[in-house]
Every structure is written in C-alpha cells, then in structure tokens.
Design an enzyme around this catalytic site. Structure first.
Site, PDB file in Angstrom:
ATOM      1  CE  LYS A 113      -2.280  -1.233   3.741  1.00 46.99           C
ATOM      2  NZ  LYS A 113      -1.830  -2.622   3.931  1.00 46.99           N
ATOM      3  CB  CYS A 155     -10.296   1.243  15.597  1.00 49.92           C
ATOM      4  SG  CYS A 155      -8.551   1.167  15.313  1.00 49.92           S
ATOM      5  CG  MET A 156      -7.610   2.563  18.686  1.00 50.97           C
ATOM      6  SD  MET A 156      -7.709   4.219  19.281  1.00 50.97           S
ATOM      7  CE  MET A 156      -8.858   4.560  20.357  1.00 50.97           C
ATOM      8  CG  MET A 171      -8.619  -4.333  14.519  1.00 51.54           C
ATOM      9  SD  MET A 171      -9.272  -2.996  15.508  1.00 51.54           S
ATOM     10  CE  MET A 171      -7.775  -2.137  15.923  1.00 51.54           C
ATOM     11  N   GLY A 185      -4.699   0.648  14.229  1.00 51.15           N
ATOM     12  CA  GLY A 185      -4.942   0.450  12.812  1.00 51.15           C
ATOM     13  C   GLY A 185      -4.929   1.714  11.987  1.00 51.15           C
ATOM     14  CD  GLN A 186      -8.949   4.905  12.051  1.00 48.19           C
ATOM     15  OE1 GLN A 186      -9.297   5.660  11.170  1.00 48.19           O
ATOM     16  NE2 GLN A 186      -9.611   4.782  13.174  1.00 48.19           N
TER      17      GLN A 186
END
Lengths: 803, 296
Positions: free
Chosen positions: A92, A176-177, A351, A388-389
């Site tokens: 990516k 997400c967290m 996750m 994740g972000q």
C-alpha cells in the site's frame, strides 16, 4: 555560486546546522537538509523534489519520501532515515501516491435536493451547515476519525466541546481501539503503550494475540521475521482463531475458540502462580490487585493477591484446553516462557483483542501476565498494543476526540479538567458541558431513531455506512426517520456520501499540512506538497469556516471570554489573518498554530509532544519529549522505566507515575472468562469473523482506486475451511450465502487461499463497498469501552444455488 | 540430457562453487552462443576442490548446493537426515547431475503448498521451512552471452516491459502472476532466488538481499477468485526517467544510470536471467562497481 539543487541542499544543510547550534530549527530549510538523497529516485536533473511524510494508511507510521514534479506526485519511496521502517514500505505504501489521482475525486460541494445531489458553492455549503447547527446546537454530533490529523481533530474538538458546549464528538477509533484505551487506563491509570517498536529488534519471543501483522502491519512483521530469516534467535508464536500469513512465519500456531483468549491468559497466570515462577519482587514493588465490584467497570475496586489467586484457581491447563481448544501442553509451554525471566517477551495485539465484547477485560489480562511475570519495562520485554489508523493514538486518543475526553488525557467528568481546559482555551467558566457526549454506537443509534437526541452528524475522514457494525440498524435506518441531516467530508464517493444530505470535497494527505501520531507514541509532521484538485478543501478549514459563520450569525459559543473569535491566527507581524477565508488559509501555517496550542494541553499527563519545529526536523519523536538543559529535545522510548523515562522518580527502576492508586503501582486485574453474547447454534452454526487484507486499507475508499492493489484484490470473498466446503458441496469460487440474525450476503468462496479458518468458522474481509459484510455483524459492545465486536457472531453458511 | 526449454541452474555463493557451477552450467544450459571451452574453463577445473567434489558425489537434491537457501545442512549444521525430511528437493535439474555424465535425478516430492488445498502435512511442515542464513544475492557467473542483433531495440523493448510492472521508476515490481503464497507455503524463492527461464517466461533473480516477507512489497496482479476485473480510473502518472549510462570519455566504462537502493545484485537485470538489450557482455567480472560508478 550557482545555486543548483545539489548546492542548495548543501547550503540548506549548513543553514540547518547553524540553526541547530543556536537551538533553533528552521522550517524552511530543514526539510531538504533532512531529506537523504536517494540514489535511485533523486537524480538532480529529473526535476523531482522530495519531501518527507508519514504514510497515509495504518498505525505503523512509516515515513515515505514523496517525489513531486509540477504539482503532482510522481514517485514514492521508503525513507531510509525513518526508524520505523528503515527505508522499506508495504504494497500500500509504495502506491500511496496514486490515491490522490482516482478519476472520481469529489470536487464540488453537493446538497441533496429532491433526492439528488446538486452542486452548490462553498459559501452556500458553509452557510447551510452553520444554520443547521444554530437551530439546535445540542443535537449536533461530530463523527471523526483516527485519520484526522492532530490539528483537524483538535479544531473539531474545541469547536464542539468548547464552542457548542456539546460533547458529541467521537471518532471511528471507538470501533478500533477504545478497549485498548480502557485497558491502559485500568492498568496504568494513563493511556498508551509504555513500549515501542525497538522492542521488536530485541525480543526473544514475540507473541501475536489474535493479530495478523503480516497483512495489517507488514513492516513490523518483517522487522521480526527478517531477524529470524537471517538466522537470529527469535521465537514467533501466533495465537489466533484462523491461520493467516502471520502463522506462516510462526514457530507455533495455537488455534483457540473465539473469545477464549481470556481463558488462555488466566491459564498462563494460573501456572505462573502454581509453579511459583511469577516475579515476586516485581509484583511486590510495582503492582496492586484489582477486581470488578459487581458490574464491569473501568477502575473497579481494590483486591488482593489471595483473591486473584482464588479467581485463577480453576484455570488449570486442562480446563483452559476444554474452553479454548488449545492443548494443555501448549498452555504450559506459554507459562514456561513467561516464567523464564531470562527471556525477553513482546506481546502484540490489535483488533482481535480490541474488537471483543470483553475487550477491556482481555486487554487488562494481557498487561496482567506481563506484570505478573515481570516481563515489563526493559528493551524487548513488554506488551505492545498496535493501532490500525495513522493517528488513532495521535488524534483520537491524545487530542481527546472521544465523547468523554478533553485534550491531553483530561476527562469531561472531572471538574478540574474542565476548568483547566477552559483556562487554556480562554473560555468563560462553565462553558464546557459536564456531561459526556454520545459514543459512536450511541450517536448513530440516536441519529437513526425518530426524535433521537442527535439529528445532525458531520462525518469527516471516515465511512460509517461501511464500517459501523449492523449497518442497517445503525446507519441506513436514518432513511426511515424525518429531519435528519448528514454532512460528509470526503475525497471520493463512498457508501456514506451516497446517503449524505451535504457532501464536502476534501483535500487528501499531502494536499494539506498535517501531523499524525502512530502506535509507539511517535508524533510525525508533514507539509503540503501538491494542491488539491480545484474545489477540494482542507477538513480543518471546513471546520474553521463553519465556526466563523456561526460567529458571524451571533452564536455566543464561538467567542472566548473576551468576546473574540475562538480561532485566531496571526502572521509574523502579529496581524490577524482571515484564515477562515479559503484564499487566506495558507497565509499562515494554521496547522502549526493549532498544534502549538494543543501542545499546551499535553504536559499535565506527561504526554509532552515535541514542538512543531522539532517535528519538522525529524522523522517524528516519541513522547514524552522533554527539553534538555542545552535546549534540545529528547524523546522517550520506554515509558515508566527509570533508565529512559525522565518522569520516573529518582532512583526507581519502574514508576507508574499516573497510578490510579497513587502509589506508583500498576493494577493486575482478576477477570473471569465470559462467553460471548452470540455463539453458533443449530440454525446459525458457524462463527463469522471479519477483518482486513494487505492490499486494502479499511473501507477501500483509497486503495480500491489504485490499479495495482485493485487487481490483486478486486472484491470480498468468504474464506472457508476445506472440510466445511467439502461437506457443503462448495468449490472454490462458488457463491456462498451467509445469513445472520441481522442480514444476509452472497460471496464467492475461497478455499485454500491465503488464510485458513478452522472447521466451523468463516472469514470475510470488509473492504468491499459492494458487499457490505457489516450488514451481518453484531452491534454488541464491550460494556466499558463501548467498542463493538466485529470478530465473532453466529452465521449460517449455505451454497447459494444459481437461479 | 533434459529438455532444452528448461534453463535452470542452481547457483552457488561460495566463490569456488560459484565459478565452478557457472562454468559448468554453460555446457548444461542451451548453450547456443557459448562455447563449452570458454577461456575460463581451465580455471574452473583447477577449482575442483574436495569440497565441491564431495557435493557432486552426493548426486541430486537441493542439499548438495552450498548456495541454495534451502540448504540447511551447510549453513546451520543440521544433519543430513533432518535436511532430507524438511526440505524436499525442488523440481529442477541439478548441475551436479549434469556433470556426472547426464544422470537425470527425479525430484523426490513436489514443493509444499502447491497442491491448492492444504493438507495437514502442509500445516505440520510449514514452520519447518524456515531458511536460516540465506546468503545475499551477490554472485558472479562466467562466460559470454549472446549479443543482441539490435541491442537498442531490445533495450527499448525490455525497458518498456520492465516499466509495465512498475507504477513508477523505483516502485517494487508487481507480480505479473497470481501468488501461490497460500497458508503453509513459501514458494517465491523457488524461482526468484536464482532465476529461471521456462520457454520465453523468465523469472528474474532478486536484485536485493533476501528478505522474509515478499508480499510486503510485491503485490500480485491476478486473483484466481475473480474472472472480471473492473479497472478503477486513476490519473496517476509515475516518474519514468529516460536514462542511459554514458561514458565520461571514449572507452571509459559507462556510469550506472540509476541508483542502487534495493538493486545491489546487478546480474538480476544484467545477467543470465536479465533483460535482452541490458545484459552485460562480461558477466565473469564479478565486481561491477569496480569500474561502474553511480552517476552522481
């Protein structure tokens, strides 16, 4: 001297060196002086200028060098000077430049009239939003993102909490967290990891708990795997509910029944006590015990070692095997590893443990076994929660863009934190509403309820129509309600913009200035490098312009206690700049001003972020970043560890200086295994797990527009075990119908693909906007963190017969 | 001998082995333009050390190859039994076999994980396929290659083919095929460690040191689950510099017209399994950077 590029770089380097000597960093020169000349991509005559930026995608926080020629990105390469990725990227990252150039970029604000989106002017769009908010400020909700830059999140937070006296600000990071946050708070009294990525270079054992970094954090996975590949001694253990690419790198793959990770942690702790291999000295000096009173709660009540031991008594290896399916001998193997003080052990999770209806509990258990066994606070030895972000930590957590937080780890419920924030923001006392706002699931529940407390939501940098669980209930239901208004700022058409009442075209990544914060407390900055397409504008400006419009319309909240506008920016001569006008937005560096203001909030909880100019000069710095006597700034790699963290009390090896019990000790929690709310039964006989794939990032809005990534992974599929497929007469590529209590979906089957779920479970990636798997997922949440569980629900799997 | 369209030589990393194997290989490979008795050949014969001979005597199997990444025996000291159990020989012709008067040795087993559906055996074995101490790809081969009849045309064609696999100059190439990287297998190195040519299809050897996680950087371009690919519209236009190595004066070796980040094994593109029009005519010179410098 002819100032060609090479000479310029030299000159810039000298300037920077001089500046550094007098304790200053010059923003204008340091970018180039710090940009290493990449022999592949930096030929002097190509006319390409290279700048540094953190990657747009995940929480790893790799630095990329972005090659720009004639206002367009033409190449991207890994940044060799970046400690995170050391010159490499993932599939990516190498194609991140292409996300700007999808042909369907949004370039005009569009208002829904009679069911159709029609273009309107920016002035009109800003006016529509301001008047909608003015009508009922308390019913407004700001739904943001861990992809918000720090200044974007900060301005949205201040605008809503400080301006509208409304705490309805929540980010997608809740999905997400949130459980990681509550885990850290419950154990250490303060959020975010104590460890850092350097641990991955040192650890003897790396344990992945329900985690697939080979696809989700490839650069970190390779950092471990390459060590092993080159003959280094590192044991990799993958504990998961399905075989993945990560399992391929592992020495041991332990398959457990969904949700029973709780039992495995207790099984290890049980053996550490039974074998007397726990670290008595560490526990004695640095740990207290804690338990829930009756109902699950964030801070619980004090407990004792004996009570903890009693709770664990029944978690014998055999009992854990019965619950989890992991052989008792493997539980013993794990306990022996933790019981060995000579080993350095890193636990990684993301996750799998966070998207868990007992997410907070299982997070505390993960920290718990590290504390109990003393595997903490040394390089290569400690728990590490991944995000994740790109700025889940930096923006959502540190800036406090959650419904119960204020910037810098302050809580809305605490009066001193509110008044402190009011002082920093120069607001009249009592401006900040003392009642926490609605968290994500609640916000959308209210929005999708006729007469609910939220009637307007502004979504920035995220795609809830695809990412919320049980989306029919939590999102599309809004279409059955009257007088709801959805505003969406995005760069491409998404499942969410289709449903929006007003669409605002946004600038993306290096089309604007920005600051992100990654998983290891590293704050990273970049400058705007190319212009956004004509018509698209910065999210931060959009919020600013609406705030200004409200100010002009007479909204009292947009004034500070001196009657001045909340957001004022000044040029070098001290003259105020009309930054709310787009043509003047880049007259000054609004990002720097907002970030510097935010920085003032970070000292209270010792999360001191680095000054903006220090970030400009580096590939990010890990907080707490503390000024040294010589005026330089020093980052901290290991928090709470005496050898590295300057806030640890003199002479102490370990000091949890934000301990809930005010004695410098962390909390070890007693947590029982609890069954998940929905399990396979006769009708819905399989487990359904959802997740990501290496090629796509989250909802695929950006990556599905990159031809190379799209070619590799054009659509979603359902991954099945070969035995299940054989029993049901399903072959590779056959259409399979998945049905849960919430919805159904038909997908092609993948058997013997890159992952392999065990018998009785299936996996579906969620990036595909044409196959919304979240129509099927469960919206049950962790009672403490309010984070939903996307990893398990009961599903019926049948072969879809062609009609 | 064996079918001519399979050109595959197990490379060697030890200098002795490398020179020896490579010189032998020219007899073995469809040696159209090469002469068996190349000027280097006598050197190769001198290098017949006991160690190498020993390898020959072992006959077939990957384990006889000191340069193979699958050779656990030499690099880790594992016993031969372990090696045999853990590492099935690849389906390739073995140089040693050729030397021993064209003795064809059949492969013992198919590589793991290529049967599509996983078996329990695959799972059980997957973790044992770890490769310890792979040697960086940095080896020279001896001999001469066919010279292009129209080197410029070949070069242009090759550069275009190369560009097609890259979003921009410097991007890691995509896989022009699907990945057989299923759970329990690691098959990229089978072709890309040494390079292989089957018919007109060439797998180039890696130009960089061996790393564990190929799919971190290289993305497959086929997905066997989907028949139809909807190509997303994208206006990205990557950097495609026009470069050619020039000499500072007549007769001087041309400079390297590109950088060397992740491109340290020159023979990846310029060697036997490289590109037409880009291949060197003197691969026997193993230290490229002695004469060619990076243009800076």
């Amino acid at each position: 001297m002819k100032l060609n590029r090479r000479n310029f770089v030299k000159a810039a380097a000298m300037t920077a060196a001089t500046a550094a000597a007098v304790g200053e960093v010059s923003a204008s020169t340091s970018i180039l002086s710090n940009a290493p000349r990449n022999p592949v991509l930096d030929p002097p005559e190509d006319g390409i200028t290279y700048h540094k930026a953190p990657c747009r995608f995940c929480g790893t926080g790799c630095h990329v060098k972005v090659g720009v020629r004639e206002d367009r990105i033409v190449s991207v390469t890994g940044d060799e000077l970046a400690e995170v990725n050391k010159g490499l990227l993932c599939v990516k990252g190498y194609h991140v430049g292409e996300i700007l150039y999808g042909r369907d970029r949004l370039t005009k604000p569009m208002l829904k009239r009679d069911g159709k989106h029609v273009p309107i002017s920016w002035d009109e769009a800003i006016d529509v939003i301001a008047k909608r908010i003015l009508r009922k400020p308390e019913a407004f909700g700001f739904y943001g993102s861990g992809q918000w830059t720090i200044p974007e999140g900060y301005i949205a937070n201040k605008f809503t909490k400080g301006g509208l006296s409304n705490n309805n600000v929540d980010p997608n990071a809740r999905l997400c967290m949130a459980s990681a946050v509550t885990g850290f708070l419950a154990v250490y009294g303060v959020d975010e990891p104590a460890s850092c990525y350097d641990d991955l270079d040192e650890a003897d054992v790396v344990i992945m708990w329900g985690n697939n970094p080979a696809e989700m954090h490839p650069v970190l996975m390779s950092r471990i795997a390459d060590r092993k590949f080159r003959g280094g001694k590192v044991k990799i253990i993958d504990i998961g509910t399905r075989r993945t690419r990560t399992s391929d790198f592992a020495d041991h793959y332990l398959n457990f029944r969904p949700h029973t990770d709780q039992a495995i942690f207790n099984g290890i702790a049980h053996l550490l006590l039974a074998n007397d291999t726990y670290d008595k000295e560490f526990v004695e000096k640095y740990c207290n015990f804690r338990e829930d009173e009756v109902k699950p709660s964030l801070f619980g009540v004090p407990s004792t070692f004996e009570a903890y031991k009693d709770t664990l008594a029944k978690y014998t290896p055999e009992y854990v095997e019965e619950l989890s399916g992991v052989p008792a001998d493997d539980i013993r193997m794990l306990a022996d590893l933790f019981g060995n003080r000579k080993l350095k052990i890193v636990s990684l999770w993301c996750m799998g443990m966070n998207q868990h209806t007992r997410g907070t509990a299982v997070n505390t258990q993960a920290h718990g076994i590290h504390l109990l066994s003393g595997h903490f606070g040394k390089p290569g030895d400690g728990p590490q929660s991944l995000t994740g972000q790109p700025s889940a930590c930096g923006t959502a957590r540190e800036v406090g863009c959650l419904a119960h937080l204020l910037p810098g780890g302050r809580l809305i419920a605490v009066e001193a934190h509110r008044t402190g924030s009011e002082e920093l923001w120069n607001l009249p006392k009592g401006r900040i509403n003392p009642v926490p706002g609605t968290h994500t699931v609640k916000m959308f529940e209210e929005f999708c309820t006729e007469g609910g407390s939220v009637d307007t939501i502004w979504v920035q940098v995220t795609n809830p129509a695809q990412s919320l669980p049980n989306v029919d209930k939590l999102f599309f239901n809004k279409n059955n309600c009257t007088d709801k208004f959805l505003i969406v700022s995005d760069v491409y058409p998404t499942a969410t913009t289709v449903e929006a009442d007003l669409i605002l075209p946004a600038a993306l990544w290096v089309e604007k200035n920005g600051v992100f914060g990654n998983s290891e407390r590293r704050t990273q900055q970049w400058f705007k490098m190319v212009n956004p397409p004509e018509g698209a504008r910065d999210d931060c400006w959009q919020t600013l312009a609406v705030a200004r419009r409200l100010f002009e319309l007479g909204h009292e909240g947009m004034k500070d206690k001196d009657g001045e506008f909340l957001f004022r920016f000044f040029d070098d001569n001290g003259k105020e700049v009309e930054s709310w006008k787009w043509e003047h937005y880049y007259d000054v560096n609004v990002d720097k001003a907002l970030y510097s203001e935010y920085r003032g909030f970070t000292f209270m909880k010792h999360k001191n972020v680095a000054p903006y100019d220090a970030l400009v000069a580096t590939r990010g710095m890990r907080w707490p970043v503390v000024e040294q006597p010589d005026g330089s700034f020093r980052e901290t790699r290991w928090r709470f560890a005496g050898f590295d963290d300057p806030y640890v009390a003199e002479g102490k090896e370990i000091d949890f200086y934000h301990s809930k019990t005010n004695d410098g000790k962390a909390q070890i929690w007693a947590r029982e295994y609890e069954a998940p709310p929905e399990m396979p039964d006769e009708e819905y006989s399989s487990w359904l797990c959802t997740g990501r794939v290496v090629e796509h990032w989250h909802s695929g809005t950006m990556t599905s527009r990159v031809p190379q990534l799209n070619a590799a992974m054009p659509g979603a599929y359902v991954e099945m075990n070969a035995k299940d497929a054989r029993d049901k007469g399903i072959r590779n590529g056959d259409s399979v119908r998945l049905r849960t209590r919430r919805g159904e979906l038909v997908l092609p089957a993948s058997i013997g693909g890159r992952g392999e779920p065990p018998v009785g479970s299936v996996f579906v990636p969620w990036f595909d906007e044409n196959l919304l798997i979240n129509k099927l997922t469960l919206d049950a949440t962790c009672p403490i963190s309010k984070q939903p569980d996307y990893k398990k629900c009961a599903v019926e799997v049948t072969k879809a017969v062609e009609e | 001998m064996y079918p001519k369209h399979i050109k595959k030589v197990r490379g060697r990393t030890l200098l002795l082995g490398a020179v020896f194997a490579a010189s032998l290989s020219f007899g073995a490979c469809a040696g159209d333009q090469r002469e068996k008795d190349s000027p280097e050949a006598p050197v190769a014969i001198q290098l017949k050390t006991p160690e190498v001979t020993g390898a020959l005597d072992e006959g077939a199997g990957g384990e006889s190859d000191p340069g193979s990444p699958l050779d656990l025996q030499r690099n880790t000291g594992a016993t031969e039994d372990v090696v045999a159990a853990v590492v099935p020989p690849l389906v390739v012709m073995n140089v040693a076999a050729v030397v021993a008067e064209e003795v064809y040795v059949a492969p013992a087993a198919a590589p793991l994980g290529q049967s599509g559906v996983l078996t329990e055996l695959d799972n059980a074995l997957s973790n044992t396929r770890w490769i310890s101490n792979p040697t960086p790809w940095n080896r020279g081969r001896v001999g001469r290659y066919k010279t292009s009849l129209d080197r410029e045309a070949d070069r242009a064609k090759s550069l275009a083919a190369r560009a097609e696999l890259r979003s921009f100059e410097g991007a890691p190439p995509v896989m022009p095929h699907s990945s057989s990287y299923t759970a329990g297998s690691k098959t990229c190195l089978d072709c890309h460690m040494e390079g292989i040519q089957i018919g007109k299809k060439v797998a180039h050897p890696m130009p960089h040191v061996t790393m564990a996680n190929c799919t971190q950087c290289h993305v497959e371009q086929e997905n066997r689950l989907f028949d139809e690919l909807l190509v997303p519209g994208n206006n990205f236009s990557g950097d495609r510099p026009e470069r050619k190595g020039i000499s500072s004066m007549a007769g001087a070796p041309p400079v390297i017209p590109h950088g060397t980040l992740m491109r340290t094994a020159c023979l990846s593109c310029h060697g036997e399994f490289g590109y037409a029009g880009l291949k060197t005519d003197h691969p026997s010179r193993s230290n490229c950077m002695q004469c060619h410098i990076v243009e800076r």
